[in-house]
Enzyme design. Sequence first.
Site, PDB file in Angstrom:
ATOM      1  N   ASP A  34      -1.930 -34.263  -7.644  1.00 42.34           N
ATOM      2  CA  ASP A  34      -2.920 -33.208  -7.439  1.00 42.34           C
ATOM      3  C   ASP A  34      -4.197 -33.840  -6.894  1.00 42.34           C
ATOM      4  O   ASP A  34      -4.517 -34.995  -7.202  1.00 42.34           O
ATOM      5  CB  ASP A  34      -3.227 -32.485  -8.763  1.00 42.34           C
ATOM      6  CG  ASP A  34      -3.787 -31.092  -8.532  1.00 42.34           C
ATOM      7  OD1 ASP A  34      -3.114 -30.100  -8.863  1.00 42.34           O
ATOM      8  OD2 ASP A  34      -4.910 -31.000  -7.976  1.00 42.34           O
ATOM      9  N   GLU A 156      10.847 -20.313  -7.234  1.00 36.03           N
ATOM     10  CA  GLU A 156      10.942 -20.296  -8.690  1.00 36.03           C
ATOM     11  C   GLU A 156      10.884 -18.854  -9.166  1.00 36.03           C
ATOM     12  O   GLU A 156      10.397 -17.979  -8.464  1.00 36.03           O
ATOM     13  CB  GLU A 156       9.812 -21.104  -9.325  1.00 36.03           C
ATOM     14  CG  GLU A 156       8.427 -20.816  -8.796  1.00 36.03           C
ATOM     15  CD  GLU A 156       7.792 -19.531  -9.334  1.00 36.03           C
ATOM     16  OE1 GLU A 156       6.919 -18.992  -8.650  1.00 36.03           O
ATOM     17  OE2 GLU A 156       8.179 -19.060 -10.430  1.00 36.03           O
ATOM     18  N   GLU A 160       5.034 -16.366 -16.494  1.00 32.44           N
ATOM     19  CA  GLU A 160       3.998 -17.037 -17.288  1.00 32.44           C
ATOM     20  C   GLU A 160       4.228 -16.696 -18.767  1.00 32.44           C
ATOM     21  O   GLU A 160       4.575 -15.575 -19.116  1.00 32.44           O
ATOM     22  CB  GLU A 160       2.614 -16.583 -16.843  1.00 32.44           C
ATOM     23  CG  GLU A 160       2.224 -17.211 -15.508  1.00 32.44           C
ATOM     24  CD  GLU A 160       0.805 -16.886 -15.116  1.00 32.44           C
ATOM     25  OE1 GLU A 160      -0.032 -16.696 -16.009  1.00 32.44           O
ATOM     26  OE2 GLU A 160       0.552 -16.793 -13.894  1.00 32.44           O
ATOM     27  N   LYS A 212      12.792 -14.255  -3.099  1.00 29.67           N
ATOM     28  CA  LYS A 212      11.702 -14.333  -4.077  1.00 29.67           C
ATOM     29  C   LYS A 212      10.822 -13.088  -3.991  1.00 29.67           C
ATOM     30  O   LYS A 212      10.517 -12.438  -4.997  1.00 29.67           O
ATOM     31  CB  LYS A 212      10.872 -15.593  -3.812  1.00 29.67           C
ATOM     32  CG  LYS A 212       9.561 -15.648  -4.553  1.00 29.67           C
ATOM     33  CD  LYS A 212       9.752 -15.855  -6.033  1.00 29.67           C
ATOM     34  CE  LYS A 212       8.386 -15.915  -6.702  1.00 29.67           C
ATOM     35  NZ  LYS A 212       8.485 -16.037  -8.175  1.00 29.67           N
ATOM     36  N   CYS A 268       1.308 -12.940  -9.696  1.00 30.76           N
ATOM     37  CA  CYS A 268       2.440 -12.805  -8.779  1.00 30.76           C
ATOM     38  C   CYS A 268       2.707 -11.397  -8.270  1.00 30.76           C
ATOM     39  O   CYS A 268       2.699 -11.175  -7.055  1.00 30.76           O
ATOM     40  CB  CYS A 268       3.684 -13.370  -9.461  1.00 30.76           C
ATOM     41  SG  CYS A 268       3.500 -15.118  -9.773  1.00 30.76           S
TER      42      CYS A 268
END
Length: 460
Positions: A34, A156, A160, A212, A268
Amino acid sequence: MFHEIKITVVGTGYVGLVSGACFSELGYDVICVDKDEEKINKLKSVEIPIYEAGLKDLVHSNFVIHKRLKFTTDLQAAVASCNVIFIAVNTPTRLEDGRVDLTYVENAAKEIAGLLNEYKLIVMKSTVSVGTGRHLKSIIKKINPNARFDMVSNPEFLREGSAVADFMSPDRIVIGTETPAAKSIMDGIYQIFSDRNVPILHTDLESSELIKYAANCFLATKIAFVNEIANFCEKTGADIEKVAEGMGLDKRIGANYLLPGPGFGGSCFPKDTLGLVSAARDAGVPLDIVEAVVASNDKRKEQMVDKVIQACGKTVLQRKITVLGLAFKSNTDDIRDSSALTIVKGLQENGAELCVYDPKAMPNAKAVLFNVKWASNVIEALQGSEIVVIVTEWEEFKNLDFPSFGISTVVDFRNLYDPEDMLAMGVHYISVGRKTPNTQNSIKEVSRIKDNSLLIETQI
Ligand code: UDX
Protein backbone atom coordinates in the site's frame (compact mmCIF):
# COMPACT_ATOMS: atom_id res chain seq x y z
CA MET A 1 1.56 -25.79 -6.10
CA PHE A 2 2.21 -23.67 -3.02
CA HIS A 3 5.94 -23.22 -3.56
CA GLU A 4 5.36 -22.12 -7.17
CA ILE A 5 2.84 -19.40 -6.37
CA LYS A 6 3.97 -16.23 -4.61
CA ILE A 7 1.35 -13.50 -4.34
CA THR A 8 1.49 -9.73 -4.15
CA VAL A 9 -1.72 -7.87 -3.33
CA VAL A 10 -1.78 -4.19 -4.27
CA GLY A 11 -4.13 -2.27 -1.96
CA THR A 12 -4.92 -3.06 1.67
CA GLY A 13 -8.55 -1.97 1.93
CA TYR A 14 -11.54 -4.21 2.70
CA VAL A 15 -10.82 -6.43 -0.30
CA GLY A 16 -7.03 -6.36 -0.48
CA LEU A 17 -6.33 -6.94 3.20
CA VAL A 18 -8.92 -9.70 3.56
CA SER A 19 -7.74 -11.39 0.36
CA GLY A 20 -4.06 -11.15 1.31
CA ALA A 21 -4.63 -12.45 4.82
CA CYS A 22 -6.82 -15.30 3.56
CA PHE A 23 -4.40 -16.32 0.80
CA SER A 24 -1.62 -16.49 3.42
CA GLU A 25 -3.90 -18.54 5.67
CA LEU A 26 -4.27 -20.95 2.75
CA GLY A 27 -0.49 -21.36 2.79
CA TYR A 28 0.74 -18.91 0.17
CA ASP A 29 3.54 -16.39 0.63
CA VAL A 30 1.79 -13.04 0.34
CA ILE A 31 3.03 -9.47 0.29
CA CYS A 32 0.42 -6.76 0.81
CA VAL A 33 1.45 -3.43 -0.69
CA ASP A 34 0.00 0.00 0.00
CA LYS A 35 1.13 3.55 -0.67
CA ASP A 36 -0.13 4.61 2.73
CA GLU A 37 2.93 4.24 4.96
CA GLU A 38 0.95 4.93 8.12
CA LYS A 39 -1.49 2.14 7.26
CA ILE A 40 1.37 -0.26 6.49
CA ASN A 41 3.08 0.56 9.79
CA LYS A 42 -0.18 -0.04 11.65
CA LEU A 43 -0.58 -3.40 9.89
CA LYS A 44 2.97 -4.30 10.93
CA SER A 45 1.78 -3.72 14.51
CA VAL A 46 -1.26 -5.89 13.73
CA GLU A 47 -3.45 -2.80 14.04
CA ILE A 48 -6.33 -3.53 11.65
CA PRO A 49 -7.85 -0.30 10.19
CA ILE A 50 -11.19 -1.97 9.45
CA TYR A 51 -13.63 -3.93 11.60
CA GLU A 52 -13.87 -7.43 10.10
CA ALA A 53 -14.59 -10.52 12.20
CA GLY A 54 -11.58 -12.85 12.34
CA LEU A 55 -9.27 -10.62 10.31
CA LYS A 56 -7.00 -9.58 13.18
CA ASP A 57 -6.40 -13.20 14.15
CA LEU A 58 -5.57 -14.12 10.55
CA VAL A 59 -3.11 -11.25 10.24
CA HIS A 60 -1.49 -12.05 13.59
CA SER A 61 -1.18 -15.76 12.80
CA ASN A 62 0.29 -15.31 9.33
CA PHE A 63 2.30 -12.12 9.82
CA VAL A 64 3.67 -12.71 13.32
CA ILE A 65 3.77 -16.50 13.69
CA HIS A 66 3.99 -18.15 10.27
CA LYS A 67 5.60 -15.15 8.56
CA ARG A 68 3.85 -15.97 5.28
CA LEU A 69 2.24 -12.52 5.21
CA LYS A 70 4.26 -9.34 4.75
CA PHE A 71 3.40 -5.64 4.48
CA THR A 72 5.34 -3.04 2.52
CA THR A 73 5.13 0.22 0.62
CA ASP A 74 7.81 -1.03 -1.78
CA LEU A 75 5.91 -2.18 -4.87
CA GLN A 76 9.07 -2.87 -6.84
CA ALA A 77 10.41 -5.33 -4.30
CA ALA A 78 7.03 -6.96 -3.95
CA VAL A 79 6.58 -7.43 -7.71
CA ALA A 80 10.13 -8.76 -8.05
CA SER A 81 9.47 -11.48 -5.47
CA CYS A 82 6.12 -12.76 -6.74
CA ASN A 83 4.61 -14.34 -9.84
CA VAL A 84 0.97 -13.33 -9.26
CA ILE A 85 -0.10 -9.73 -8.66
CA PHE A 86 -3.65 -9.09 -7.40
CA ILE A 87 -4.83 -5.51 -7.90
CA ALA A 88 -7.29 -4.66 -5.12
CA VAL A 89 -7.27 -0.88 -5.04
CA ASN A 90 -10.49 1.05 -4.71
CA THR A 91 -12.70 1.99 -7.64
CA PRO A 92 -14.92 4.77 -6.25
CA THR A 93 -17.82 6.45 -7.99
CA ARG A 94 -17.08 9.58 -9.98
CA LEU A 95 -19.46 11.97 -8.24
CA GLU A 96 -20.00 14.13 -11.31
CA ASP A 97 -21.44 11.35 -13.46
CA GLY A 98 -21.72 8.10 -11.50
CA ARG A 99 -19.11 6.38 -13.66
CA VAL A 100 -16.51 4.10 -12.08
CA ASP A 101 -13.34 6.04 -11.26
CA LEU A 102 -10.51 3.86 -12.63
CA THR A 103 -7.74 6.26 -11.59
CA TYR A 104 -6.34 4.01 -8.90
CA VAL A 105 -6.36 0.80 -10.93
CA GLU A 106 -4.82 2.62 -13.90
CA ASN A 107 -2.09 4.05 -11.68
CA ALA A 108 -1.40 0.62 -10.24
CA ALA A 109 -1.17 -0.87 -13.74
CA LYS A 110 1.19 1.90 -14.86
CA GLU A 111 3.49 1.36 -11.89
CA ILE A 112 3.47 -2.41 -12.34
CA ALA A 113 4.16 -2.09 -16.08
CA GLY A 114 7.62 -0.72 -15.46
CA LEU A 115 8.44 -3.59 -13.09
CA LEU A 116 7.58 -6.52 -15.37
CA ASN A 117 10.97 -8.00 -16.21
CA GLU A 118 9.71 -11.61 -16.24
CA TYR A 119 6.34 -13.33 -16.79
CA LYS A 120 3.72 -12.32 -14.21
CA LEU A 121 0.02 -12.89 -13.85
CA ILE A 122 -1.91 -9.69 -13.19
CA VAL A 123 -5.25 -10.38 -11.52
CA MET A 124 -7.99 -7.73 -11.17
CA LYS A 125 -9.69 -8.31 -7.83
CA SER A 126 -11.15 -4.78 -7.68
CA THR A 127 -14.65 -4.28 -9.06
CA VAL A 128 -14.01 -2.70 -12.43
CA SER A 129 -16.28 -1.75 -15.31
CA VAL A 130 -16.58 -4.18 -18.18
CA GLY A 131 -13.60 -3.86 -20.53
CA THR A 132 -11.18 -2.56 -17.90
CA GLY A 133 -8.94 -5.64 -18.02
CA ARG A 134 -8.42 -5.21 -21.74
CA HIS A 135 -7.92 -1.47 -21.21
CA LEU A 136 -5.24 -2.05 -18.56
CA LYS A 137 -3.49 -4.58 -20.82
CA SER A 138 -3.06 -1.89 -23.47
CA ILE A 139 -1.77 0.58 -20.88
CA ILE A 140 0.86 -1.90 -19.70
CA LYS A 141 1.93 -2.85 -23.23
CA LYS A 142 2.26 0.79 -24.19
CA ILE A 143 4.56 1.46 -21.22
CA ASN A 144 6.48 -1.81 -21.50
CA PRO A 145 6.14 -3.39 -24.96
CA ASN A 146 8.36 -6.30 -23.92
CA ALA A 147 6.37 -7.11 -20.83
CA ARG A 148 5.40 -10.80 -20.57
CA PHE A 149 2.15 -11.07 -18.61
CA ASP A 150 -1.42 -12.22 -18.72
CA MET A 151 -4.39 -10.26 -17.45
CA VAL A 152 -7.02 -12.04 -15.36
CA SER A 153 -10.38 -10.98 -13.90
CA ASN A 154 -11.19 -12.53 -10.51
CA PRO A 155 -13.96 -10.51 -8.83
CA GLU A 156 -14.69 -10.87 -5.15
CA PHE A 157 -18.11 -11.41 -3.60
CA LEU A 158 -17.21 -10.47 -0.03
CA ARG A 159 -19.83 -8.89 2.24
CA GLU A 160 -18.51 -6.40 4.76
CA GLY A 161 -18.75 -7.87 8.26
CA SER A 162 -18.43 -11.44 6.97
CA ALA A 163 -15.64 -10.94 4.43
CA VAL A 164 -13.27 -13.55 5.88
CA ALA A 165 -16.03 -16.17 6.06
CA ASP A 166 -17.17 -15.27 2.55
CA PHE A 167 -13.60 -15.61 1.21
CA MET A 168 -13.06 -18.98 2.89
CA SER A 169 -16.52 -20.35 1.96
CA PRO A 170 -17.43 -18.83 -1.41
CA ASP A 171 -20.52 -19.83 -3.35
CA ARG A 172 -18.37 -19.83 -6.46
CA ILE A 173 -15.10 -18.52 -7.83
CA VAL A 174 -15.23 -16.57 -11.08
CA ILE A 175 -12.10 -16.44 -13.23
CA GLY A 176 -11.76 -14.56 -16.51
CA THR A 177 -8.65 -15.48 -18.52
CA GLU A 178 -7.29 -15.30 -22.05
CA THR A 179 -4.57 -17.98 -22.09
CA PRO A 180 -4.14 -21.58 -20.91
CA ALA A 181 -1.15 -20.49 -18.82
CA ALA A 182 -3.26 -17.95 -16.92
CA LYS A 183 -6.03 -20.48 -16.43
CA SER A 184 -3.61 -23.07 -15.12
CA ILE A 185 -2.04 -20.74 -12.57
CA MET A 186 -5.45 -19.56 -11.34
CA ASP A 187 -6.58 -23.17 -11.02
CA GLY A 188 -3.50 -23.79 -8.92
CA ILE A 189 -4.23 -20.83 -6.67
CA TYR A 190 -7.80 -21.97 -6.04
CA GLN A 191 -7.09 -25.72 -6.06
CA ILE A 192 -8.01 -25.95 -2.38
CA PHE A 193 -11.51 -24.68 -3.19
CA SER A 194 -12.08 -26.92 -6.21
CA ASP A 195 -10.97 -29.83 -4.00
CA ARG A 196 -13.88 -28.82 -1.74
CA ASN A 197 -16.23 -28.81 -4.74
CA VAL A 198 -16.60 -25.04 -4.80
CA PRO A 199 -17.76 -24.24 -8.36
CA ILE A 200 -14.95 -22.58 -10.36
CA LEU A 201 -16.46 -20.68 -13.28
CA HIS A 202 -13.97 -20.05 -16.09
CA THR A 203 -14.87 -17.43 -18.64
CA ASP A 204 -13.48 -14.46 -20.56
CA LEU A 205 -12.43 -11.11 -19.07
CA GLU A 206 -15.58 -9.18 -19.96
CA SER A 207 -18.02 -11.84 -18.75
CA SER A 208 -16.13 -12.14 -15.47
CA GLU A 209 -16.19 -8.37 -14.95
CA LEU A 210 -19.90 -8.24 -15.75
CA ILE A 211 -20.81 -11.15 -13.45
CA LYS A 212 -19.74 -9.03 -10.49
CA TYR A 213 -21.87 -6.05 -11.51
CA ALA A 214 -24.85 -8.10 -12.57
CA ALA A 215 -24.84 -10.06 -9.31
CA ASN A 216 -24.64 -6.95 -7.13
CA CYS A 217 -27.27 -5.10 -9.15
CA PHE A 218 -29.60 -8.09 -8.98
CA LEU A 219 -29.20 -8.30 -5.21
CA ALA A 220 -29.87 -4.56 -4.98
CA THR A 221 -32.95 -5.08 -7.15
CA LYS A 222 -34.27 -7.74 -4.78
CA ILE A 223 -33.88 -5.35 -1.86
CA ALA A 224 -35.48 -2.40 -3.64
CA PHE A 225 -38.33 -4.68 -4.74
CA VAL A 226 -39.06 -5.98 -1.24
CA ASN A 227 -38.90 -2.44 0.13
CA GLU A 228 -41.52 -1.26 -2.34
CA ILE A 229 -43.71 -4.28 -1.58
CA ALA A 230 -43.34 -3.33 2.11
CA ASN A 231 -44.79 0.08 1.28
CA PHE A 232 -47.77 -1.65 -0.34
CA CYS A 233 -48.15 -3.92 2.71
CA GLU A 234 -48.48 -0.87 4.92
CA LYS A 235 -51.41 0.34 2.82
CA THR A 236 -53.19 -2.99 2.54
CA GLY A 237 -52.62 -4.61 5.95
CA ALA A 238 -50.49 -7.40 4.49
CA ASP A 239 -47.42 -8.48 6.46
CA ILE A 240 -44.12 -8.09 4.61
CA GLU A 241 -42.47 -10.80 6.71
CA LYS A 242 -45.05 -13.34 5.54
CA VAL A 243 -45.04 -12.02 1.98
CA ALA A 244 -41.23 -12.29 1.82
CA GLU A 245 -41.36 -15.75 3.38
CA GLY A 246 -43.94 -16.88 0.88
CA MET A 247 -41.90 -15.50 -2.01
CA GLY A 248 -38.64 -16.97 -0.74
CA LEU A 249 -40.02 -20.50 -0.50
CA ASP A 250 -40.02 -20.47 -4.28
CA LYS A 251 -36.59 -21.91 -5.12
CA ARG A 252 -36.49 -19.70 -8.20
CA ILE A 253 -36.60 -16.63 -5.94
CA GLY A 254 -34.76 -17.76 -2.79
CA ALA A 255 -35.22 -16.38 0.71
CA ASN A 256 -32.12 -14.21 0.91
CA TYR A 257 -32.04 -10.46 0.32
CA LEU A 258 -35.76 -10.07 0.94
CA LEU A 259 -35.43 -8.30 4.29
CA PRO A 260 -37.14 -4.89 4.16
CA GLY A 261 -35.16 -1.98 5.56
CA PRO A 262 -34.35 1.74 5.23
CA GLY A 263 -32.77 1.30 1.80
CA PHE A 264 -29.49 -0.33 0.86
CA GLY A 265 -26.17 1.39 1.52
CA GLY A 266 -22.54 0.42 1.72
CA SER A 267 -19.53 0.80 -0.53
CA CYS A 268 -20.83 -1.54 -3.22
CA PHE A 269 -24.53 -1.64 -4.08
CA PRO A 270 -24.86 2.15 -4.51
CA LYS A 271 -21.55 2.33 -6.40
CA ASP A 272 -22.09 -0.75 -8.55
CA THR A 273 -25.66 0.08 -9.55
CA LEU A 274 -24.55 3.59 -10.60
CA GLY A 275 -21.46 2.17 -12.31
CA LEU A 276 -23.40 -0.35 -14.37
CA VAL A 277 -26.11 2.15 -15.23
CA SER A 278 -23.60 4.69 -16.54
CA ALA A 279 -21.56 2.08 -18.46
CA ALA A 280 -24.72 0.74 -20.08
CA ARG A 281 -25.85 4.24 -21.03
CA ASP A 282 -22.42 4.84 -22.60
CA ALA A 283 -22.91 1.62 -24.57
CA GLY A 284 -26.29 2.82 -25.81
CA VAL A 285 -28.27 0.18 -23.91
CA PRO A 286 -29.77 1.91 -20.86
CA LEU A 287 -30.67 -0.49 -18.03
CA ASP A 288 -34.15 0.77 -17.18
CA ILE A 289 -34.62 -1.68 -14.30
CA VAL A 290 -31.33 -0.87 -12.55
CA GLU A 291 -31.93 2.85 -13.09
CA ALA A 292 -35.29 2.39 -11.40
CA VAL A 293 -33.60 0.55 -8.52
CA VAL A 294 -31.23 3.48 -7.97
CA ALA A 295 -34.10 5.97 -8.00
CA SER A 296 -36.28 3.78 -5.78
CA ASN A 297 -33.54 3.34 -3.20
CA ASP A 298 -32.66 7.03 -3.10
CA LYS A 299 -36.34 7.90 -2.70
CA ARG A 300 -36.72 5.36 0.09
CA LYS A 301 -34.05 6.97 2.24
CA GLU A 302 -35.92 10.28 2.03
CA GLN A 303 -39.23 8.46 2.67
CA MET A 304 -37.77 7.13 5.92
CA VAL A 305 -37.30 10.67 7.21
CA ASP A 306 -40.96 11.37 6.49
CA LYS A 307 -41.98 8.09 8.11
CA VAL A 308 -40.39 9.26 11.38
CA ILE A 309 -42.02 12.67 11.10
CA GLN A 310 -45.44 11.09 10.53
CA ALA A 311 -44.88 8.73 13.49
CA CYS A 312 -44.19 11.78 15.66
CA GLY A 313 -47.45 13.50 14.80
CA LYS A 314 -46.32 15.25 11.61
CA THR A 315 -43.58 17.31 13.24
CA VAL A 316 -40.26 16.63 14.97
CA LEU A 317 -39.56 20.27 15.76
CA GLN A 318 -37.57 20.37 19.02
CA ARG A 319 -38.37 16.70 19.63
CA LYS A 320 -35.59 14.65 21.26
CA ILE A 321 -34.87 11.71 18.97
CA THR A 322 -32.34 8.93 19.45
CA VAL A 323 -31.05 7.20 16.32
CA LEU A 324 -29.67 3.72 17.01
CA GLY A 325 -27.30 2.59 14.28
CA LEU A 326 -25.12 4.61 11.90
CA ALA A 327 -23.34 1.85 9.94
CA PHE A 328 -24.98 0.81 6.67
CA LYS A 329 -25.65 -2.57 8.25
CA SER A 330 -24.67 -4.44 11.42
CA ASN A 331 -21.25 -6.01 12.03
CA THR A 332 -19.38 -3.31 10.19
CA ASP A 333 -18.01 0.14 11.00
CA ASP A 334 -18.63 1.36 7.46
CA ILE A 335 -21.03 4.30 7.04
CA ARG A 336 -20.64 4.76 3.29
CA ASP A 337 -24.07 5.53 1.80
CA SER A 338 -25.66 4.51 5.08
CA SER A 339 -29.37 5.34 5.25
CA ALA A 340 -28.74 6.50 8.81
CA LEU A 341 -26.85 9.54 7.54
CA THR A 342 -29.79 10.61 5.36
CA ILE A 343 -32.21 10.03 8.23
CA VAL A 344 -30.17 11.94 10.85
CA LYS A 345 -29.61 14.90 8.54
CA GLY A 346 -33.23 14.91 7.41
CA LEU A 347 -34.54 14.95 10.98
CA GLN A 348 -32.10 17.71 11.88
CA GLU A 349 -33.36 19.77 8.93
CA ASN A 350 -36.85 19.36 10.39
CA GLY A 351 -35.79 20.75 13.74
CA ALA A 352 -35.27 17.59 15.79
CA GLU A 353 -32.60 17.33 18.50
CA LEU A 354 -30.59 14.17 17.75
CA CYS A 355 -28.73 11.75 19.95
CA VAL A 356 -26.90 9.02 17.98
CA TYR A 357 -25.18 5.75 18.86
CA ASP A 358 -23.50 2.91 16.97
CA PRO A 359 -21.31 0.20 18.56
CA LYS A 360 -18.61 0.43 15.87
CA ALA A 361 -19.28 3.21 13.37
CA MET A 362 -19.09 6.29 15.62
CA PRO A 363 -15.47 7.20 14.75
CA ASN A 364 -16.32 7.22 11.03
CA ALA A 365 -19.64 9.03 11.61
CA LYS A 366 -17.98 11.85 13.57
CA ALA A 367 -16.40 13.04 10.35
CA VAL A 368 -19.74 13.61 8.66
CA LEU A 369 -22.38 14.28 11.36
CA PHE A 370 -22.46 17.48 13.39
CA ASN A 371 -24.64 19.11 16.08
CA VAL A 372 -25.68 15.74 17.46
CA LYS A 373 -25.19 14.23 20.90
CA TRP A 374 -22.82 11.25 20.74
CA ALA A 375 -23.89 8.56 23.23
CA SER A 376 -21.19 6.20 24.44
CA ASN A 377 -23.52 3.23 24.87
CA VAL A 378 -27.09 2.21 24.09
CA ILE A 379 -28.36 2.95 27.62
CA GLU A 380 -27.00 6.49 27.50
CA ALA A 381 -28.50 6.86 24.02
CA LEU A 382 -32.00 6.09 25.31
CA GLN A 383 -31.81 8.42 28.29
CA GLY A 384 -33.48 11.77 27.76
CA SER A 385 -35.16 10.98 24.44
CA GLU A 386 -38.85 10.37 23.82
CA ILE A 387 -38.47 8.85 20.36
CA VAL A 388 -36.14 6.11 19.12
CA VAL A 389 -35.34 5.33 15.49
CA ILE A 390 -33.63 1.99 14.84
CA VAL A 391 -31.71 2.06 11.55
CA THR A 392 -29.04 -0.65 11.88
CA GLU A 393 -29.77 -4.16 13.10
CA TRP A 394 -27.09 -4.47 15.78
CA GLU A 395 -27.69 -7.32 18.23
CA GLU A 396 -27.57 -4.93 21.21
CA PHE A 397 -30.55 -2.99 19.86
CA LYS A 398 -32.81 -6.01 20.38
CA ASN A 399 -34.74 -6.59 23.68
CA LEU A 400 -34.55 -3.00 24.94
CA ASP A 401 -37.05 -1.99 27.65
CA PHE A 402 -38.13 1.29 26.08
CA PRO A 403 -40.83 2.29 28.60
CA SER A 404 -38.31 2.17 31.44
CA PHE A 405 -36.48 5.02 29.67
CA GLY A 406 -39.69 6.97 29.06
CA ILE A 407 -39.56 6.23 25.35
CA SER A 408 -43.06 6.63 23.93
CA THR A 409 -42.41 6.07 20.21
CA VAL A 410 -40.15 3.60 18.40
CA VAL A 411 -39.66 3.67 14.63
CA ASP A 412 -37.96 0.41 13.72
CA PHE A 413 -36.58 0.22 10.17
CA ARG A 414 -35.24 -3.30 10.72
CA ASN A 415 -38.34 -4.92 12.24
CA LEU A 416 -36.39 -6.05 15.31
CA TYR A 417 -39.50 -6.12 17.52
CA ASP A 418 -42.94 -7.73 17.47
CA PRO A 419 -45.67 -5.10 17.05
CA GLU A 420 -47.97 -6.92 19.49
CA ASP A 421 -45.27 -7.02 22.18
CA MET A 422 -44.51 -3.36 21.71
CA LEU A 423 -48.12 -2.41 22.09
CA ALA A 424 -48.38 -4.59 25.17
CA MET A 425 -45.60 -2.38 26.54
CA GLY A 426 -47.65 0.66 25.62
CA VAL A 427 -45.11 1.89 23.05
CA HIS A 428 -46.27 3.57 19.84
CA TYR A 429 -44.41 1.31 17.44
CA ILE A 430 -43.95 1.85 13.72
CA SER A 431 -42.07 -0.71 11.63
CA VAL A 432 -41.60 -1.61 7.95
CA GLY A 433 -44.27 -3.41 5.97
CA ARG A 434 -46.29 -4.45 9.00
CA LYS A 435 -49.51 -3.04 10.37
CA THR A 436 -49.61 -1.23 13.69
CA PRO A 437 -52.25 -3.28 15.53
CA ASN A 438 -55.26 -1.45 16.93
CA THR A 439 -54.17 -0.31 20.37
CA GLN A 440 -57.23 -1.11 22.45
CA ASN A 441 -58.10 -4.56 21.17
CA SER A 442 -54.61 -5.90 20.83
CA ILE A 443 -53.43 -4.94 24.33
CA LYS A 444 -56.43 -6.64 25.94
CA GLU A 445 -56.07 -9.59 23.57
CA VAL A 446 -52.34 -9.91 24.26
CA SER A 447 -52.87 -9.73 28.04
CA ARG A 448 -55.60 -12.36 27.88
CA ILE A 449 -53.56 -14.72 25.71
CA LYS A 450 -50.30 -14.23 27.55
CA ASP A 451 -51.38 -15.22 31.04
CA ASN A 452 -54.99 -15.81 32.03
CA SER A 453 -54.17 -16.22 35.73
CA LEU A 454 -52.59 -12.82 36.02
CA LEU A 455 -54.88 -11.15 33.58
CA ILE A 456 -54.65 -7.45 34.13
CA GLU A 457 -56.97 -5.50 31.89
CA THR A 458 -54.73 -2.87 30.37
CA GLN A 459 -56.74 0.28 30.20
CA ILE A 460 -55.57 3.00 27.86
C1 UDX B 1 -22.42 -6.50 -1.08
C2 UDX B 1 -22.60 -7.87 -1.72
O1 UDX B 1 -23.46 -8.66 -0.91
C3 UDX B 1 -21.24 -8.57 -1.84
O2 UDX B 1 -21.39 -9.81 -2.50
C4 UDX B 1 -20.30 -7.67 -2.66
O3 UDX B 1 -19.02 -8.26 -2.78
C5 UDX B 1 -20.17 -6.32 -1.98
O4 UDX B 1 -21.48 -5.72 -1.83
P1 UDX B 1 -22.08 -5.50 1.31
O5 UDX B 1 -22.36 -4.21 0.61
O6 UDX B 1 -20.88 -5.60 2.18
O7 UDX B 1 -21.93 -6.70 0.21
O8 UDX B 1 -23.31 -5.83 2.24
P2 UDX B 1 -24.69 -6.63 2.12
O9 UDX B 1 -24.76 -7.52 3.29
O10 UDX B 1 -24.86 -7.21 0.77
O11 UDX B 1 -25.79 -5.45 2.35
C6 UDX B 1 -25.83 -4.39 1.45
C7 UDX B 1 -26.98 -3.46 1.87
O12 UDX B 1 -28.24 -4.10 1.63
C8 UDX B 1 -26.98 -3.09 3.35
O13 UDX B 1 -27.37 -1.74 3.50
C9 UDX B 1 -28.03 -4.01 3.96
O14 UDX B 1 -28.64 -3.46 5.11
C10 UDX B 1 -29.03 -4.08 2.81
N1 UDX B 1 -29.85 -5.30 2.82
C11 UDX B 1 -29.26 -6.50 2.65
C12 UDX B 1 -31.23 -5.17 2.97
O15 UDX B 1 -31.77 -4.08 3.14
N2 UDX B 1 -32.00 -6.31 2.93
C13 UDX B 1 -31.45 -7.54 2.75
O16 UDX B 1 -32.20 -8.52 2.75
C14 UDX B 1 -30.04 -7.64 2.61
